[in-house]
Design a protein around this motif. Structure first.
Motif, mmCIF file in Angstrom:
data_model
loop_
_atom_site.group_PDB
_atom_site.id
_atom_site.type_symbol
_atom_site.label_atom_id
_atom_site.label_comp_id
_atom_site.label_asym_id
_atom_site.label_seq_id
_atom_site.Cartn_x
_atom_site.Cartn_y
_atom_site.Cartn_z
ATOM 1 N N ASN A 27 0.883 -1.160 0.000
ATOM 2 C CA ASN A 27 0.000 0.000 0.000
ATOM 3 C C ASN A 27 0.925 1.216 0.000
ATOM 4 O OD1 ASN A 27 -1.655 2.198 0.598
ATOM 5 N ND2 ASN A 27 -3.025 0.958 1.840
ATOM 6 N N TYR A 28 1.071 1.824 -1.170
ATOM 7 C CA TYR A 28 2.040 2.901 -1.310
ATOM 8 C C TYR A 28 1.721 4.094 -0.407
ATOM 9 C CZ TYR A 28 -1.504 4.736 -4.507
ATOM 10 O OH TYR A 28 -2.680 5.178 -5.049
ATOM 11 N N LYS A 29 0.470 4.251 -0.020
ATOM 12 C CA LYS A 29 0.091 5.362 0.860
ATOM 13 C C LYS A 29 0.627 5.167 2.279
ATOM 14 C CE LYS A 29 -4.101 6.011 -1.815
ATOM 15 N NZ LYS A 29 -5.553 5.802 -1.844
ATOM 16 N N ASP A 30 1.013 3.930 2.618
ATOM 17 C CA ASP A 30 1.567 3.637 3.939
ATOM 18 C C ASP A 30 3.074 3.858 4.004
ATOM 19 O OD1 ASP A 30 -0.922 2.967 4.903
ATOM 20 O OD2 ASP A 30 -0.644 0.796 4.632
ATOM 21 N N LEU A 31 3.710 4.112 2.869
ATOM 22 C CA LEU A 31 5.151 4.355 2.866
ATOM 23 C C LEU A 31 5.434 5.703 3.537
ATOM 24 C CD1 LEU A 31 5.948 3.252 -0.791
ATOM 25 C CD2 LEU A 31 6.491 1.990 1.301
ATOM 26 N N ASP A 32 6.441 5.746 4.397
ATOM 27 C CA ASP A 32 6.781 6.979 5.108
ATOM 28 C C ASP A 32 7.041 8.138 4.166
ATOM 29 O OD1 ASP A 32 6.529 5.723 7.560
ATOM 30 O OD2 ASP A 32 8.685 5.334 7.762
ATOM 31 N N GLU A 33 7.614 7.843 3.026
ATOM 32 C CA GLU A 33 7.997 8.882 2.073
ATOM 33 C C GLU A 33 6.828 9.369 1.201
ATOM 34 O OE1 GLU A 33 11.666 9.573 -1.085
ATOM 35 O OE2 GLU A 33 11.463 7.634 -0.118
ATOM 36 N N TRP A 34 5.677 8.685 1.266
ATOM 37 C CA TRP A 34 4.553 9.062 0.418
ATOM 38 C C TRP A 34 3.992 10.410 0.849
ATOM 39 C CZ3 TRP A 34 3.085 7.867 -4.168
ATOM 40 C CH2 TRP A 34 1.855 8.323 -4.638
ATOM 41 N N SER A 35 3.746 11.255 -0.141
ATOM 42 C CA SER A 35 3.174 12.582 0.100
ATOM 43 C C SER A 35 2.524 13.055 -1.197
ATOM 44 C CB SER A 35 4.281 13.561 0.507
ATOM 45 O OG SER A 35 5.180 13.744 -0.586
ATOM 46 N N SER A 36 1.915 14.206 -1.143
ATOM 47 C CA SER A 36 1.340 14.757 -2.366
ATOM 48 C C SER A 36 2.435 15.052 -3.388
ATOM 49 C CB SER A 36 0.523 16.010 -2.066
ATOM 50 O OG SER A 36 1.316 16.982 -1.423
ATOM 51 N N MET A 37 3.621 15.399 -2.909
ATOM 52 C CA MET A 37 4.751 15.632 -3.819
ATOM 53 C C MET A 37 5.160 14.327 -4.502
ATOM 54 S SD MET A 37 6.718 17.687 -5.293
ATOM 55 C CE MET A 37 6.878 19.211 -4.426
ATOM 56 N N MET A 38 5.152 13.222 -3.747
ATOM 57 C CA MET A 38 5.490 11.928 -4.353
ATOM 58 C C MET A 38 4.431 11.525 -5.367
ATOM 59 S SD MET A 38 8.433 10.838 -3.668
ATOM 60 C CE MET A 38 8.183 9.357 -4.599
ATOM 61 N N ALA A 39 3.186 11.881 -5.119
ATOM 62 C CA ALA A 39 2.129 11.598 -6.099
ATOM 63 C C ALA A 39 2.454 12.303 -7.409
ATOM 64 C CB ALA A 39 0.768 12.028 -5.567
ATOM 65 N N LEU A 40 2.897 13.545 -7.331
ATOM 66 C CA LEU A 40 3.277 14.282 -8.544
ATOM 67 C C LEU A 40 4.476 13.643 -9.235
ATOM 68 C CD1 LEU A 40 2.829 17.951 -7.306
ATOM 69 C CD2 LEU A 40 1.316 16.643 -8.812
ATOM 70 N N VAL A 41 5.424 13.164 -8.457
ATOM 71 C CA VAL A 41 6.591 12.480 -9.019
ATOM 72 C C VAL A 41 6.150 11.219 -9.759
ATOM 73 C CG1 VAL A 41 8.696 11.207 -8.398
ATOM 74 C CG2 VAL A 41 8.238 13.443 -7.361
ATOM 75 N N VAL A 42 5.252 10.453 -9.163
ATOM 76 C CA VAL A 42 4.752 9.227 -9.794
ATOM 77 C C VAL A 42 3.946 9.565 -11.042
ATOM 78 C CG1 VAL A 42 3.230 7.230 -9.488
ATOM 79 C CG2 VAL A 42 4.856 7.851 -7.692
ATOM 80 N N ILE A 43 3.138 10.609 -10.988
ATOM 81 C CA ILE A 43 2.389 11.044 -12.166
ATOM 82 C C ILE A 43 3.348 11.360 -13.303
ATOM 83 C CG2 ILE A 43 1.015 12.951 -13.101
ATOM 84 C CD1 ILE A 43 -0.480 12.958 -10.384
ATOM 85 N N ALA A 44 4.425 12.093 -13.005
ATOM 86 C CA ALA A 44 5.409 12.442 -14.031
ATOM 87 C C ALA A 44 6.119 11.198 -14.557
ATOM 88 C CB ALA A 44 6.418 13.443 -13.473
ATOM 89 N N PHE A 45 6.477 10.278 -13.683
ATOM 90 C CA PHE A 45 7.138 9.030 -14.083
ATOM 91 C C PHE A 45 6.260 8.237 -15.049
ATOM 92 C CE2 PHE A 45 6.746 4.479 -12.843
ATOM 93 C CZ PHE A 45 7.839 3.981 -13.545
ATOM 94 N N VAL A 46 4.983 8.094 -14.700
ATOM 95 C CA VAL A 46 4.067 7.319 -15.537
ATOM 96 C C VAL A 46 3.844 8.016 -16.878
ATOM 97 C CG1 VAL A 46 1.660 6.533 -15.726
ATOM 98 C CG2 VAL A 46 2.950 6.124 -13.624
ATOM 99 N N ASP A 47 3.656 9.321 -16.846
ATOM 100 C CA ASP A 47 3.436 10.077 -18.082
ATOM 101 C C ASP A 47 4.649 9.991 -19.001
ATOM 102 O OD1 ASP A 47 1.970 11.844 -19.814
ATOM 103 O OD2 ASP A 47 3.289 13.451 -19.132
ATOM 104 N N GLU A 48 5.829 10.179 -18.432
ATOM 105 C CA GLU A 48 7.056 10.176 -19.231
ATOM 106 C C GLU A 48 7.373 8.807 -19.822
ATOM 107 O OE1 GLU A 48 11.722 10.651 -18.185
ATOM 108 O OE2 GLU A 48 10.411 12.286 -17.522
ATOM 109 N N ASN A 49 7.158 7.769 -19.047
ATOM 110 C CA ASN A 49 7.551 6.429 -19.477
ATOM 111 C C ASN A 49 6.465 5.635 -20.188
ATOM 112 O OD1 ASN A 49 10.416 5.891 -18.337
ATOM 113 N ND2 ASN A 49 9.315 6.963 -16.718
ATOM 114 N N TYR A 50 5.195 5.946 -19.881
ATOM 115 C CA TYR A 50 4.109 5.139 -20.423
ATOM 116 C C TYR A 50 3.044 5.958 -21.148
ATOM 117 C CZ TYR A 50 6.397 1.854 -17.346
ATOM 118 O OH TYR A 50 7.347 1.080 -16.729
ATOM 119 N N SER A 51 3.232 7.267 -21.198
ATOM 120 C CA SER A 51 2.281 8.171 -21.869
ATOM 121 C C SER A 51 0.850 7.982 -21.368
ATOM 122 C CB SER A 51 2.341 7.989 -23.389
ATOM 123 O OG SER A 51 3.628 8.281 -23.870
#
Length: 74
Positions: A27-51
């Motif tokens: 459950n990625y939301k349970d990771l200590d490092e998870w935050s709204s900023m990490m959500a944006l990082v993941v959004i960018a990762f998915v967009d860049e790599n998988y369109s």
């Protein structure tokens, strides 16, 4: 896209979290490092790599990395 590539890419987005703590059933939301900023990082990762554009609702309606993978692989 393979599941393993997606998982490795997801793990690489986290600077302070041990990759061994991040698995498909995590459950990625349970990771200590998870935050709204990490959500944006993941959004960018998915967009860049998988369109694929993930939305806030996608995160709200998912909890595991497997859930996100299923959204991206559609």
């Amino acid at each position: 896209m393979t599941k393993e590539d997606f998982l490795i890419g997801f793990q690489e987005q986290f600077e302070d979290t041990d990759p061994s703590l991040i698995a498909f059933e995590t459950n990625y939301k349970d990771l200590d490092e998870w935050s709204s900023m990490m959500a944006l990082v993941v959004i960018a990762f998915v967009d860049e790599n998988y369109s694929v554009s993930l939305s806030g609702d996608d995160f709200k309606n998912s909890s595991t990395i497997e859930d996100l993978f299923q959204l991206v692989s559609k």
